[in-house]
Write a protein that holds these residues in place. Structure first.
Motif, PDB file in Angstrom:
ATOM      1  N   ALA A  55      22.344  93.623  81.547  1.00 28.57           N
ATOM      2  CA  ALA A  55      20.699  93.023  82.173  1.00 28.57           C
ATOM      3  C   ALA A  55      20.002  91.673  82.489  1.00 28.57           C
ATOM      4  CB  ALA A  55      19.502  93.191  81.035  1.00 28.57           C
ATOM      5  N   LEU A  56      20.817  90.787  81.150  1.00 30.89           N
ATOM      6  CA  LEU A  56      21.165  89.229  81.668  1.00 30.89           C
ATOM      7  C   LEU A  56      21.498  89.188  82.805  1.00 30.89           C
ATOM      8  CD1 LEU A  56      21.824  88.492  78.132  1.00 30.89           C
ATOM      9  CD2 LEU A  56      19.924  88.071  79.364  1.00 30.89           C
ATOM     10  N   PHE A  57      22.634  89.520  83.441  1.00 23.26           N
ATOM     11  CA  PHE A  57      23.121  88.975  84.738  1.00 23.26           C
ATOM     12  C   PHE A  57      22.434  90.029  85.506  1.00 23.26           C
ATOM     13  CE2 PHE A  57      27.150  88.985  82.089  1.00 23.26           C
ATOM     14  CZ  PHE A  57      27.888  87.389  82.853  1.00 23.26           C
ATOM     15  N   ALA A  58      21.503  90.960  85.454  1.00 21.23           N
ATOM     16  CA  ALA A  58      21.489  91.564  86.865  1.00 21.23           C
ATOM     17  C   ALA A  58      19.965  90.187  87.502  1.00 21.23           C
ATOM     18  CB  ALA A  58      20.185  92.586  85.749  1.00 21.23           C
ATOM     19  N   VAL A  59      19.222  89.424  85.923  1.00 22.37           N
ATOM     20  CA  VAL A  59      18.329  88.838  86.358  1.00 22.37           C
ATOM     21  C   VAL A  59      19.033  87.291  87.377  1.00 22.37           C
ATOM     22  CG1 VAL A  59      16.557  86.752  85.197  1.00 22.37           C
ATOM     23  CG2 VAL A  59      17.122  88.928  83.852  1.00 22.37           C
TER      24      VAL A  59
END
Length: 158
Positions: A55-59
């Motif tokens: 999810a952090l990489f999705a931002v």
């Protein structure tokens, strides 16, 4: 329409695509690791850690896609002299009075070795703010065009 002063450059397409592929693969790797690892119920929190990292990489992936869409929707002409009294900035979607421009600056994009490219950012410094026009090509020529319009109107000295 008017005289085109600043045009859009097309060198950033590949940078957007590489960034989207990189972050997309990172998100995919984290979610695959989260859901394909055979885990016992007592270590299930590891799955949540992988999902959180994904999810952090999705931002940045989402922000990059939004920036890419904005870049693609920009017109070819970024700054146009509409009449003798106004410019229109298509990057920021605003009209700029010629009389309010005090100075024009440019910033060349550089690689990590310091080589300057003929594209970059154009800054219009006005009475009340600095206007940044990104993704401009042939910025030295654009600066000369803008300064010639300003000298013609008597805004710049010299």
């Amino acid at each position: 329409m008017g005289e085109v002063l600043v045009r859009k450059e097309y060198k950033h397409k590949s940078e957007f695509i590489f960034m989207e592929v990189f972050f997309g693969l990172c998100v995919l790797a984290m979610f695959l690791a989260a859901f394909l690892l055979p885990l016992d119920e007592d270590v299930l929190f590891i799955r949540y850690i992988f999902v959180a990292i994904g999810a952090l990489f999705a931002v940045p992936l989402i922000l990059g896609v939004i920036s890419h869409i904005k870049y693609l929707n920009l017109p070819d002409s970024l700054l146009v002299k509409t009449d003798s009294e106004n410019f229109f900035d298509f990057f920021n979607r605003q009209a700029i009075a010629v009389k309010s421009v005090i100075e024009v600056k440019v910033s060349h994009f550089k690689n990590k070795y310091g080589k300057a490219y003929p594209y970059g950012d154009v800054f219009l410094i006005t009475d009340y703010k600095t206007i940044k026009i990104r993704y401009a090509t042939d910025i030295d020529e654009a600066k000369e065009k803008i300064e010639s319009v300003l000298k013609e109107k008597g805004v710049l000295n010299g």
